[in-house]
Design an enzyme around this catalytic site. Structure first.
Site, short mmCIF file in Angstrom:
data_model
loop_
_atom_site.label_atom_id
_atom_site.label_comp_id
_atom_site.label_asym_id
_atom_site.label_seq_id
_atom_site.Cartn_x
_atom_site.Cartn_y
_atom_site.Cartn_z
N HIS B 80 -6.84 10.34 -2.14
CA HIS B 80 -5.59 9.61 -2.40
C HIS B 80 -5.70 8.20 -1.83
N ASP B 109 -11.78 -21.13 -17.34
CA ASP B 109 -12.09 -19.72 -17.12
C ASP B 109 -12.44 -19.57 -15.65
N TRP B 145 -9.93 8.81 4.81
CA TRP B 145 -10.49 7.61 4.18
C TRP B 145 -11.26 6.78 5.21
N SER B 172 -18.80 -4.86 -6.06
CA SER B 172 -17.86 -5.40 -7.03
C SER B 172 -16.87 -6.35 -6.36
N SER B 173 -16.34 -5.95 -5.21
CA SER B 173 -15.37 -6.82 -4.52
C SER B 173 -16.00 -8.12 -4.09
N HIS B 256 -9.38 -3.42 9.51
CA HIS B 256 -8.18 -4.18 9.74
C HIS B 256 -8.06 -5.38 8.81
N GLU B 258 -9.18 -5.56 6.05
CA GLU B 258 -8.90 -4.95 4.75
C GLU B 258 -7.40 -4.83 4.48
N TYR B 260 -5.11 -6.69 5.47
CA TYR B 260 -4.58 -8.02 5.12
C TYR B 260 -5.10 -8.46 3.77
N SER B 271 5.82 -15.69 -2.53
CA SER B 271 6.05 -17.12 -2.35
C SER B 271 6.19 -17.86 -3.67
N HIS B 305 -7.04 -1.87 17.68
CA HIS B 305 -5.71 -1.26 17.86
C HIS B 305 -5.62 0.07 17.10
N HIS B 306 -6.62 0.36 16.28
CA HIS B 306 -6.66 1.67 15.63
C HIS B 306 -7.34 2.70 16.54
N THR B 331 3.13 -14.10 10.86
CA THR B 331 3.84 -13.32 9.84
C THR B 331 5.33 -13.64 9.90
N LYS B 334 6.18 -16.70 8.08
CA LYS B 334 6.33 -16.47 6.64
C LYS B 334 7.70 -15.92 6.31
N ARG B 453 -0.57 13.63 11.60
CA ARG B 453 -0.91 13.40 10.21
C ARG B 453 -2.09 14.28 9.81
C1 HEA Z 1 -2.10 1.43 -1.35
C2 HEA Z 1 -2.07 2.46 -0.70
C3 HEA Z 1 -1.20 3.66 -0.83
C4 HEA Z 1 -0.21 3.99 -1.72
C5 HEA Z 1 0.32 3.17 -2.88
C6 HEA Z 1 0.28 5.27 -1.34
C7 HEA Z 1 1.30 5.97 -2.01
C8 HEA Z 1 1.80 7.20 -1.61
N1 HEA Z 1 1.37 7.95 -0.54
FE1 HEA Z 1 -0.19 7.51 0.67
N2 HEA Z 1 -1.74 7.07 1.91
C9 HEA Z 1 -2.45 5.90 1.94
C10 HEA Z 1 -2.26 4.82 1.11
C11 HEA Z 1 -1.33 4.77 0.08
N3 HEA Z 1 -0.43 5.74 -0.24
C12 HEA Z 1 -3.44 5.94 2.98
C13 HEA Z 1 -4.41 4.83 3.35
C14 HEA Z 1 -3.32 7.19 3.60
C15 HEA Z 1 -4.12 7.74 4.77
C16 HEA Z 1 -5.16 8.69 4.30
C17 HEA Z 1 -5.88 9.34 5.42
O1 HEA Z 1 -5.23 9.86 6.34
O2 HEA Z 1 -7.12 9.33 5.39
C18 HEA Z 1 -2.23 7.86 2.91
C19 HEA Z 1 -1.77 9.12 3.26
C20 HEA Z 1 -0.62 9.69 2.75
C21 HEA Z 1 0.01 10.83 3.30
C22 HEA Z 1 -0.42 11.59 4.55
C23 HEA Z 1 -1.36 12.65 4.20
C24 HEA Z 1 -1.87 13.33 5.41
O3 HEA Z 1 -1.83 12.78 6.50
O4 HEA Z 1 -2.35 14.46 5.23
C25 HEA Z 1 1.11 11.11 2.52
C26 HEA Z 1 2.05 12.21 2.75
O5 HEA Z 1 3.14 12.18 2.36
C27 HEA Z 1 1.13 10.13 1.48
C28 HEA Z 1 2.08 10.07 0.47
C29 HEA Z 1 2.14 9.05 -0.48
C30 HEA Z 1 3.09 9.05 -1.56
C31 HEA Z 1 4.09 10.13 -1.86
C32 HEA Z 1 2.87 7.89 -2.26
C33 HEA Z 1 3.65 7.46 -3.48
O6 HEA Z 1 4.13 6.17 -3.29
C34 HEA Z 1 2.79 7.57 -4.70
C35 HEA Z 1 3.53 7.31 -5.96
C36 HEA Z 1 2.84 6.24 -6.71
C37 HEA Z 1 2.49 6.28 -7.97
C38 HEA Z 1 2.80 7.44 -8.85
C39 HEA Z 1 1.79 5.14 -8.58
C40 HEA Z 1 2.77 4.09 -8.95
C41 HEA Z 1 2.19 2.78 -9.32
C42 HEA Z 1 2.25 2.25 -10.53
C43 HEA Z 1 2.84 2.97 -11.69
C44 HEA Z 1 1.75 0.89 -10.65
C45 HEA Z 1 1.08 0.58 -11.94
C46 HEA Z 1 0.40 -0.68 -11.70
C47 HEA Z 1 -0.08 -1.52 -12.60
C48 HEA Z 1 0.12 -1.36 -14.05
C49 HEA Z 1 -0.85 -2.67 -12.11
N4 HEA Z 1 0.08 9.28 1.64
C1 HEA Z 2 -0.80 -3.92 4.07
C2 HEA Z 2 -1.18 -3.26 5.04
C3 HEA Z 2 -0.80 -3.44 6.49
C4 HEA Z 2 -0.15 -4.47 7.14
C5 HEA Z 2 0.37 -5.77 6.58
C6 HEA Z 2 -0.07 -4.08 8.52
C7 HEA Z 2 0.51 -4.87 9.50
C8 HEA Z 2 0.47 -4.57 10.85
N1 HEA Z 2 -0.01 -3.41 11.42
FE1 HEA Z 2 -0.74 -1.82 10.41
N2 HEA Z 2 -1.75 -0.34 9.45
C9 HEA Z 2 -2.04 -0.29 8.12
C10 HEA Z 2 -1.72 -1.24 7.18
C11 HEA Z 2 -1.08 -2.44 7.47
N3 HEA Z 2 -0.63 -2.84 8.69
C12 HEA Z 2 -2.72 0.93 7.79
C13 HEA Z 2 -3.21 1.35 6.41
C14 HEA Z 2 -2.86 1.63 8.98
C15 HEA Z 2 -3.43 3.02 9.23
C16 HEA Z 2 -4.83 3.21 8.89
C17 HEA Z 2 -5.23 4.63 9.13
O1 HEA Z 2 -5.33 5.03 10.29
O2 HEA Z 2 -5.43 5.38 8.14
C18 HEA Z 2 -2.24 0.79 10.02
C19 HEA Z 2 -2.21 1.14 11.35
C20 HEA Z 2 -1.81 0.28 12.35
C21 HEA Z 2 -2.03 0.53 13.74
C22 HEA Z 2 -2.77 1.72 14.34
C23 HEA Z 2 -1.85 2.84 14.56
C24 HEA Z 2 -2.54 4.06 15.00
O3 HEA Z 2 -3.37 4.60 14.26
O4 HEA Z 2 -2.24 4.51 16.11
C25 HEA Z 2 -1.49 -0.54 14.41
C26 HEA Z 2 -1.50 -0.70 15.90
O5 HEA Z 2 -1.38 -1.71 16.41
C27 HEA Z 2 -0.93 -1.45 13.43
C28 HEA Z 2 -0.29 -2.64 13.71
C29 HEA Z 2 0.11 -3.56 12.75
C30 HEA Z 2 0.73 -4.83 13.08
C31 HEA Z 2 1.08 -5.34 14.44
C32 HEA Z 2 0.95 -5.47 11.88
C33 HEA Z 2 1.51 -6.85 11.70
O6 HEA Z 2 0.78 -7.60 10.79
C34 HEA Z 2 2.96 -6.84 11.27
C35 HEA Z 2 3.60 -8.20 11.45
C36 HEA Z 2 4.97 -8.29 10.87
C37 HEA Z 2 6.13 -8.29 11.55
C38 HEA Z 2 6.20 -8.11 13.02
C39 HEA Z 2 7.47 -8.39 10.83
C40 HEA Z 2 7.91 -9.79 10.49
C41 HEA Z 2 8.01 -10.68 11.66
C42 HEA Z 2 9.14 -11.27 12.09
C43 HEA Z 2 10.46 -11.06 11.43
C44 HEA Z 2 9.03 -12.21 13.23
C45 HEA Z 2 9.64 -11.83 14.51
C46 HEA Z 2 9.11 -10.57 15.03
C47 HEA Z 2 8.79 -10.30 16.30
C48 HEA Z 2 8.64 -11.30 17.37
C49 HEA Z 2 8.55 -8.88 16.68
N4 HEA Z 2 -1.14 -0.92 12.18
CU LIG Z 3 -4.99 -2.72 11.82
#
Ligand code: HEA
Ligand code: HEA
Ligand SMILES: [Cu+2]
Ligand code: CUA
Lengths: 297, 538, 281
Positions: B80, B109, B145, B172-173, B256, B258, B260, B271, B305-306, B331, B334, B453
Site C-alpha cells: 500500500h 518541450d 515500506w 526513473s525518478s 525524510h 522523500e 518533502y 501557491s 527523528h524517525h 513551513t 508558507k 501500527r
Molecule cells: C501517499 C501516500 C498514502 C496515501 C494516499 C494513503 C492512503 C490511505 N491509507 Fe495509507 N499509508 C501510507 C501512505 C499513504 N496512505 C504509508 C507510507 C503507510 C505506512 C506503511 C508502513 O507502515 O510500512 C500507510 C499505512 C496505512 C495504514 C496503517 C497500516 C498498518 O500500520 O498496518 C492504514 C490503516 O488504516 C492506512 C490507510 C489508508 C487509507 C484508508 C487511505 C485512503 O486515503 C485510500 C483511499 C484512496 C484512494 C482510493 C485513491 C484515491 C486517489 C485518486 C482517485 C486520485 C486519482 C489521481 C489522479 C487521476 C492523478 N495506511
Molecule cells: C508529506 C509528507 C510529510 C510532511 C510534510 C511531514 C512533515 C513533518 N513531519 Fe512527518 N512523517 C511523514 C510524512 C511527512 N511529514 C511520514 C510518511 C512519516 C512516517 C514514516 C514511517 O515511519 O512510515 C512521518 C513521520 C514523522 C516523524 C517520526 C515519527 C515516529 O515514527 O515516531 C516525525 C518526528 O519528528 C515527523 C515530524 C515532522 C515534522 C516536524 C514535519 C514538519 O515539516 C511540519 C511543519 C508544519 C507545521 C508545524 C505547521 C505549519 C506551521 C505553522 C502554522 C507555523 C507555526 C507553528 C509552530 C511554531 C509550531 N514526521
Molecule cells: Cu521525517
C-alpha cells in the site's frame, strides 16, 4: 527507423525529436535484465539469465547513441541542446556521487560508530558486556564473530603502498593525459588528441587489470572476501563499484577515441568528449577518497 | 494576451499528434502525452494502493482476525505504502511537471524528450515486477515500506524483486528530475527570469534537486540489503561488525527528504491556486522561494527523528529534535503567506480553490502533529503508534493528494478543453473532506491510547475508533469514484473552456488555447507577455 | 487531544454510535499519565505542545476563516492587489515561531536528559525479543523465563476461531509469565533481540526502546511506591507475521512481595536445573 521525421530541422531552434523507439526498447531491456538477475538469485535459472537483458541493453545503447551522434553530426543540435546535454550529464554525475556517498557513509558509520559500539564504547557498554565480551574493536575488523576470512577467521588487508599506490599513479596520470587530449582537441591537434586519448583508455584498462589481480590475491591468499565482515563488505563494495565505473569509463573513452579517429568533434563543439572527461575525473576523485579511507588510514 | 500564440497557432496544425497508437503513446517524446501517461499510471496505482488500504481497513474494522492472514496483512501495509508513494504520488507529480513546466516557462518541450519517454516507460515494468510478488507462493514484501533489516531479509523470493523494482523506480525518478532541472535551467523563454517563474516550477526545481541527491542513496541502501542477503556482506549484521540501525540511517537520509519531495510540489500548486481565486498576487513571492529552499536544505539534517527509540546517544537525539523543530519555521512562513494572500482578496470557491483551502487546514493539522512527534521524549510514546499514522496521512492525503486533485481540477480544462460538471465536483470535494477526517482523525486517539501500527488485530479497547476510521475509509474511497466519473466525462465532452479558464488566473499556460495544442511555445512567448503573466507582475 | 476535534469528532462519534452499539470499554482519547515521574513529565510535555498547537491553530485558522468569510467575491469584496509583500510581517512571523519553539525545546531537552540518566539503578533485567515472544533475565539473580501471549487470546485470535474476542479478558494484552518488578525501585532494562528488531514498550512507564539484534539498549523506570498494579504494552517494531501478538505485561509489586516472588522463582528454576543464564555487569 522512424527516429526522426524532420531531418531538415532548422538548427536555429531547439531540436525536439519526434518519437523514438530506443527508450521503450531500453525499458524492455532493463526489465529483461532485472528479471534475469532475479531469476538467477532466486535460483529459478542459471547464469545465462543475464544474457538476454544485457544484449538488449547493449543494442539499445548502441542504437540510441548512434541516433544522437548521427543527428549531431548532421548539425541538428544548436548550442542550447548542447547545454542541455551538459547539464544532464552533470546532474547524472552528481547522482552517482550520492550513490557512492551511501557506501562511504556505511564505511564511516562502521568505523566510527558500530564497531566501537560493539566493543562497548560510550552508551553501548552493555552491548559488549552481555553480547560480545571478548571482542576488542579495532579497524580493520570482520566483527566479533570473525565472519568470513581464513578458516580461523583471520584475514589480511592490502597495503596501500603496493598495488593501490601504483593504481593511484595510473589514474592520476590518466587524468593528465585526458586533459592534454582535451587541449589538443581544442587546438585542433588531432594527432596529439588521438595519442593521449588512447593512452587514457589504456591506463584505465590497466587499472582494471591490476585491480583484478589485487582481488585475486585477496581471495586466494589474504582471506579478504566480500563476506569478510564489515571490512570485506565495505572494501569490496566500494572498490567494486569504483572498478565497475572505471570499466564503463574506459569503454566510453574508447568509444570517443574511435569517434575522434573518424574525425568527429570540432574544436568548439565536443559535448561527448567533455562528458566522458568529466566522468573520468569523477571516477578519479572517488578513487582518491577510496585510497585514503579504504586502503591507507 | 493571446497575441503570442495566435501568431503560430496555424503552424501547429501540420505538427499535430501522430495517429497510430505506437507513435502516439509508446515512442512519443511529447511532454503532454508523456504527462498524460504519467497521470494515468499514477491514477491506476492510487487505485491499487487504495484497494489495499481497503483490505487493511476491512481487517481492522473490528477486533479479531476476519479476512486475511497476518503475513498478508503486512504485505498489504507494505505494498500500500510503496504503491501510494512510488507508484502514485511521485509519478503524479512528474506527470504534472511534464504537462505544466514547459508551458509555464515558455519552452517547446522538456529539455531531453527521449529521456523523458524512458523515465516513464521504466515505471510500468518496475511495477510489473513488484506487483508480481503478490501472486508468488512466498508472498509480497511484508517488512514495511521502510524495508528494515533483518526482517526484510526474511522476505524470500520477493526480496530481490522488491529491490530491483526500487532500483528501477529510482532510476526513473532520477531521469525525471534531471529533465526538470535542465528544462527549468536551460529552456526558459528569453525574459523568463527565475524570479518570474510560477511557484510550481520553483517548488519542482527544489524537489528535483532533492530527488537527485537522495534517490541514489536509497539505491545504495537496498543494494546493501541485496548483498547482505545473497553475497554474505555484513553491513547490517553485528556479528560481522555492521549494524541493523545503519540501514535506518541510510534509509531515512533518503526517507525524510522523500516526504518533502511529496509535499513541495503541493506547496507550488497551492501557491498558484490561492492567488487565482483570491484575485490577488501571491503574498511574499520571494520569501516563498526562500522558504522552499530552506525546507529543502533542512530536510537533509533531520532524518533521525524517525529513529528516536533506536538508542542513539543523547547528543544525537538533541540534535535531531532541534533541527526537526526548526522546519516549522519556513513551513510557517508558507502558511502565513498563504493566509495573507487570501486576506483582502476577492475570494470565490471554484473546485480547485476548495481543495486548496482544505489543504491549508489539514496540512497544517498534520504539521502540528509532526511538531509533536519532533519532541523526542514525547515521541517515545507516539512512535510506531497510530498517532504517527494519523500524522503522515494528514500531510499525505488531505495534504499532498488533495493538492494533486486540486491541480487536476485547476488544469483539467486547459488539458481537455472542457469545463467539468461543477456540482459533481463539489460533491466530490465535500464527501472527500468529511470522510478523510472521519478516516484519519480518530487515528490520533488510537495512537495516544496505545495502539501500535502495523498490527492486523488489536485489543478490544481500540474497537470503537477503529470502526469509525474504517467507515471513513470506505466513504473516502467511494467518493473517489465521483472523481473518476468526472474526469471521464470531462475528457469526453462538456462546455468549451475559455483560454484563461479562471478569471483571476495568471501564468503563461493561460495564454494558450484550451485544449493546449499538441505543440506549444515552438516560438517563445514575448517578454511583455511573460512579465504580464508572472506571479509578481514584474 | 481532548478538545481539538470539535465538530469533526462529534460527527465521527455519531457515526460510530450508530454502527457499534456501545459494546466496548472506552473511547480512549489521550495518552496515559502513567505511573512514573518520567511518564508524568512526558505527559505534561505532550499536553504543553498540544495546547501550543491549539493556540497557534486558533490564530491561523481564525485568520483563514475570517478571510474566507469576509473577503468573498460574492459579497462584493474588491481585491487589494497592491498587498504583495511586507518585510515587517515576514520578520514577525519568522521570529515568533522561533520563540515558541525555544519555549518548547527547553523542557523537552530537560526531560530528554533526565531520561538518559540511568545511573544508580538498583535492579537490572535483560529483555530479549524473539519472533514472537519476550525473554526476561534477572541479571545476577539466576532467574530467566519466556513470556508469551496467553492461551485464551491466542486461541481467539486465530482466523475464524469462532470465539468472541470481547469475551476474552485483556484480549491480546495478556501473557503467561509477566515481568515482575518492585515499585519504588529504579529498574534498568537492557534490551536486545535474537532475530529481528523488536521494540519494548510500556506506555505507563513512557519507556519505548528498540530491541536490536547484536546490540543492547538501555532504559529505566521507577514505578511510584504506591502504584502497584499490572501495566500492559506491546511490541512496537514490525517483527514479522505475529508482531501484533507479543504483548508485554509488567506486574509492579511491593518490594517485599518482589523479594518473595524472586525467591520462589529462584527455587523453582534451580529445581528445574536450568543452566544459569549468562550474567554480567
Ligand atoms: C501517499 C501516500 C498514502 C496515501 C494516499 C494513503 C492512503 C490511505 N491509507 Fe495509507 N499509508 C501510507 C501512505 C499513504 N496512505 C504509508 C507510507 C503507510 C505506512 C506503511 C508502513 O507502515 O510500512 C500507510 C499505512 C496505512 C495504514 C496503517 C497500516 C498498518 O500500520 O498496518 C492504514 C490503516 O488504516 C492506512 C490507510 C489508508 C487509507 C484508508 C487511505 C485512503 O486515503 C485510500 C483511499 C484512496 C484512494 C482510493 C485513491 C484515491 C486517489 C485518486 C482517485 C486520485 C486519482 C489521481 C489522479 C487521476 C492523478 N495506511
Ligand atoms: C508529506 C509528507 C510529510 C510532511 C510534510 C511531514 C512533515 C513533518 N513531519 Fe512527518 N512523517 C511523514 C510524512 C511527512 N511529514 C511520514 C510518511 C512519516 C512516517 C514514516 C514511517 O515511519 O512510515 C512521518 C513521520 C514523522 C516523524 C517520526 C515519527 C515516529 O515514527 O515516531 C516525525 C518526528 O519528528 C515527523 C515530524 C515532522 C515534522 C516536524 C514535519 C514538519 O515539516 C511540519 C511543519 C508544519 C507545521 C508545524 C505547521 C505549519 C506551521 C505553522 C502554522 C507555523 C507555526 C507553528 C509552530 C511554531 C509550531 N514526521
Ligand atoms: Cu521525517
Ligand atoms: Cu516483536 Cu514486533
Amino acid at each position: 527507423m522512424s527516429t526522426n521525421s524532420d531531418t531538415h530541422h532548422d538548427a536555429s531552434t531547439y531540436y525536439v525529436p519526434h518519437g523514438s523507439q530506443w527508450p521503450i526498447l531500453g525499458s524492455v531491456a532493463l526489465f529483461t535484465l532485472m528479471t534475469g538477475v532475479i531469476s538467477y538469485l532466486n535460483e529459478w535459472a542459471g547464469g545465462w539469465a543475464f544474457i538476454p537483458g544485457a544484449l538488449l541493453l547493449a543494442v539499445m545503447f548502441f542504437g540510441w547513441f548512434s541516433t544522437v551522434i548521427g543527428e549531431n553530426e548532421k548539425g541538428m543540435y544548436n548550442l542550447d541542446v548542447d547545454k542541455s546535454f551538459r547539464m544532464g550529464m552533470m546532474w547524472f554525475i552528481i547522482s552517482e556521487v550520492m550513490f557512492f556517498a551511501a557506501f562511504f557513509g556505511a564505511l564511516f558509520y562502521a568505523r566510527e560508530l558500530s564497531v566501537p559500539w560493539i566493543g562497548g564504547d560510550g552508551v553501548k557498554i552493555f552491548t559488549k558486556l552481555l553480547l560480545w565480551n571478548d571482542y576488542s574493536p579495532a579497524w580493520p575488523t570482520n566483527g566479533p564473530a570473525r565472519v568470513g576470512g581464513h578458516a580461523d577467521g583471520s584475514f589480511e588487508t592490502i597495503h596501500a603502498f603496493g598495488l593501490p599506490a601504483i593504481n593511484t599513479a595510473l589514474l592520476l596520470t590518466s587524468g593528465v593525459t585526458i586533459t592534454i587530449a582535451h587541449h589538443a582537441l581544442r587546438a585542433g591537434n588531432r594527432k596529439v588528441l588521438g595519442t593521449f586519448l588512447a593512452a587514457t583508455w589504456l591506463l584505465g584498462f590497466i587499472f582494471v587489470y591490476l585491480q583484478a589481480t589485487e582481488y585475486h590475491e585477496a581471495y586466494t591468499e589474504l582471506g579478504l572476501k566480500l563476506s569478510t565482515g564489515i571490512y570485506g563488505s565495505t572494501f569490496f563494495m566500494l572498490t567494486g563499484f569504483h572498478g565497475l565505473h572505471v570499466t564503463i569509463g574506459a569503454i566510453m573513452l574508447f568509444v570517443i577515441w574511435a569517434r575522434c579517429m573518424k574525425g568527429h568533434f570540432t574544436a568548439q563543439r565536443h559535448f561527448a568528449f567533455e562528458a566522458v572527461a568529466w566522468y573520468w575525473h569523477f571516477v578519479d576523485v572517488v578513487w582518491l577518497i577510496l585510497f585514503v579511507f579504504v586502503y591507507w588510514i | 494576451m493571446g497575441n503570442a500564440h495566435s501568431a503560430h497557432a496555424g503552424h501547429d496544425d501540420h505538427h499535430g499528434a501522430p495517429s497510430s497508437i505506437w507513435a502516439r503513446w509508446v515512442t512519443t517524446t511529447n511532454h503532454k502525452d508523456i504527462g498524460t501517461m504519467y497521470l494515468v499510471f499514477a491514477g491506476a496505482m492510487f487505485l491499487i494502493g487504495g484497494l489495499m488500504a481497503m483490505v487493511i481497513r476491512a481487517e481492522l474494522f473490528k477486533p479479531g482476525l476476519q479476512f486475511v492472514d497476518p503475513a498478508f496483512f503486512n504485505s498489504m501495509t507494505t505494498v500500500h505504502a510503496l504503491a501510494m508513494i512510488f507508484g502514485g504520488m511521485m509519478p503524479a507529480w512528474t506527470g504534472l511537471a511534464n504537462w505544466m513546466i514547459p508551458m509555464q516557462v515558455g519552452a517547446p518541450d522538456m529539455a531531453l524528450p527521449r529521456l523523458n519517454n524512458f523515465s516513464f516507460w521504466i515505471l510500468p515494468f518496475a511495477w510489473l515486477i513488484l506487483v508480481a510478488t503478490l501472486f508468488m507462493p512466498g508472498g509480497a514484501p511484508a517488512g514495511g515500506w521502510t524495508l528494515y533489516p533483518p526482517l526484510v531479509l526474511q522476505g524470500g523470493d520477493s526480496l530481490p524483486m522488491a529491490i530491483f523494482a526500487v532500483h528501477l523506480m529510482g532510476a526513473s525518478s532520477i531521469m525525471g528530475a534531471i529533465n526538470v532541472i535542465v528544462t527549468i535551467m536551460n529552456m526558459r523563454a528569453p525574459g523568463m527570469t527565475l524570479l518570474r517563474m510560477p511557484l510550481f516550477c520553483w517548488t519542482w526545481l527544489i524537489t528535483a534537486y532533492l530527488l537527485i541527491l537522495v534517490m541514489p542513496v536509497l539505491a545504495g541502501a537496498v543494494t546493501m540489503l541485496l548483498t547482505d542477503h545473497f553475497f554474505g556482506t555484513s553491513f547490517f549484521n553485528a556479528a560481522g561488525g555492521g549494524d541493523p540501525v545503519m540501514f535506518q540511517h541510510i534509509f531515512w537520509f533518503f526517507g525524510h527528504p522523500e516526504v518533502y519531495i511529496l509535499i513541495l510540489p503541493s506547496f507550488g500548486v497551492v501557491s498558484e491556486i490561492l492567488p487565482t481565486f483570491s484575485r490577488k498576487p501571491l503574498f511574499g513571492y520571494e520569501s516563498m522561494v526562500y522558504a522552499t529552499a530552506s525546507i529543502g536544505f533542512l530536510s537533509f539534517i533531520v532524518w533521525a527523528h524517525h529513529m528516536f527509540t533506536t538508542g542513539m546517544p543523547l547528543a544525537g537525539e538533541l540534535f535531531f529534535m532541534l533541527t526537526t523543530m526548526l522546519i516549522a519555521v519556513p513551513t510557517g512562513v508558507k502558511v502565513f503567506n498563504w493566509s495573507a494572500t487570501m486576506w483582502k482578496g476577492s475570494i470565490s470557491f471554484e473546485p480547485p480553490m476548495l481543495w486548496a483551502v482544505s489543504f491549508l487546514f489539514m496540512f497544517t493539522i498534520g504539521g502540528f502533529s509532526g511538531l509533536m512527534l519532533a519532541i523526542a521524549p514525547a515521541d517515545f510514546q507516539y512512535h510506531d503508534t497510530y498517532f504517527v499514522v494519523a500524522h503522515f496521512h494528514y500531510v499525505l492525503v488531505p495534504g499532498a493528494l488533495f493538492a494533486i486533485i486540486g491541480a487536476v481540477y485547476y488544469w483539467l480544462p486547459k488539458w481537455s478543453g472542457h469545463m467539468y460538471n461543477m456540482s459533481l465536483a463539489k460533491w466530490h470535494f465535500w464527501l472527500s473532506t468529511i470522510f478523510v477526517n472521519v478516516l484519519f482523525f480518530p487515528q490520533h486517539f488510537l495512537g495516544l491510547a496505545g495502539m501500535p501500527r502495523r498490527i492486523p488485530d488489536y485489543s478490544t479497547q481500540f474497537a470503537d475508533w477503529n470502526m469509525v476510521s474504517s467507515i471513513g475509509a470506505f466513504g473516502f474511497a467511494l467518493s473517489q469514484v465521483l472523481f473518476l466519473v468526472l474526469i471521464w466525462k470531462t475528457v469526453k465532452g462538456g462546455a468549451k473552456a475559455t483560454d484563461q479558464v479562471w478569471e483571476g488566473a495568471r501564468g503563461l499556460e493561460w495564454n494558450l488555447p484550451s485544449p493546449a495544442p499538441y505543440h506549444t511555445w515552438e516560438k517563445a512567448p514575448a517578454e511583455a507577455a511573460i512579465i504580464q503573466a508572472s506571479p509578481t507582475g514584474h | 487531544m481532548l478538545r481539538k476535534p470539535g465538530s469533526l469528532s462529534a460527527v465521527a462519534a455519531f457515526v460510530a454510535a450508530l454502527a457499534a452499539p456501545a459494546a466496548h470499554a472506552e473511547w480512549g482519547l489521550n495518552m496515559t499519565r502513567g505511573v512514573t515521574q518520567i511518564s508524568r513529565d512526558v505527559y505534561s510535555l505532550h499536553m504543553t505542545i498540544f495546547w501550543w498547537c491549539v493556540a497557534i491553530a486558533v490564530f491561523v485558522f481564525g485568520w483563514m476563516v475570517v478571510s474566507l468569510v469576509k473577503f468573498r467575491k460574492s459579497k462584493g469584496a474588491i481585491p487589494d492587489t497592491a498587498m504583495v509583500h511586507s518585510t515587517k510581517a515576514e520578520i514577525i512571523w519568522t521570529v515568533i515561531p522561533v520563540v515558541i519553539l525555544v519555549i518548547l525545546a527547553v523542557p523537552s531537552a530537560r526531560t530528554l536528559i533526565q531520561i538518559d540518566d540511568s545511573s544508580k539503578t538498583q535492579l537490572s533485567i535483560k529483555v530479549t525479543g524473539f519472533q514472537w515472544k519476550w525473554q526476561y533475565d534477572y541479571l545476577d539473580k539466576g532467574v530467566s523465563y519466556f513470556s508469551t501471549l496467553k492461551r485464551d487470546s491466542d486461541a481467539a485470535r486465530q482466523m475464524n476461531s469462532g470465539i468472541d474476542v470481547n469475551g476474552v479478558d485483556n484480549y491480546l494484552l495478556d501473557v503467561d509469565n509477566p515481568l515482575v518488578v518492585p515499585v519504588g525501585t529504579k529498574v534498568r532494562v537492557l534490551i536486545t533481540a535474537q532475530d529481528v528488531i523488536h521494540a519494548w514498550w510500556v506506555p505507563a512507564f513512557a519507556v519505548k526502546k528498540d530491541a536490536i539484534p547484536g546490540f543492547v539498549n538501555e532504559a529505566w523506570f521507577e514505578v511510584d511506591a504506591d502504584k502497584t498494579g499490572t501495566y500492559r504494552g506491546q511490541c512496537t517494531e514490525l517483527c514479522g507475521r505475529d508482531h501484533g501478538f507479543m504483548p508485554i505485561v509488567v506486574k509492579a509489586v511491593s518490594k517485599e512481595d518482589f523479594e518473595a516472588w524472586l525467591k520462589a522463582k529462584q527455587d523453582e528454576q534451580k529445581q528445574a536445573s536450568l543452566p544459569a543464564p549468562a550474567t554480567a555487569g
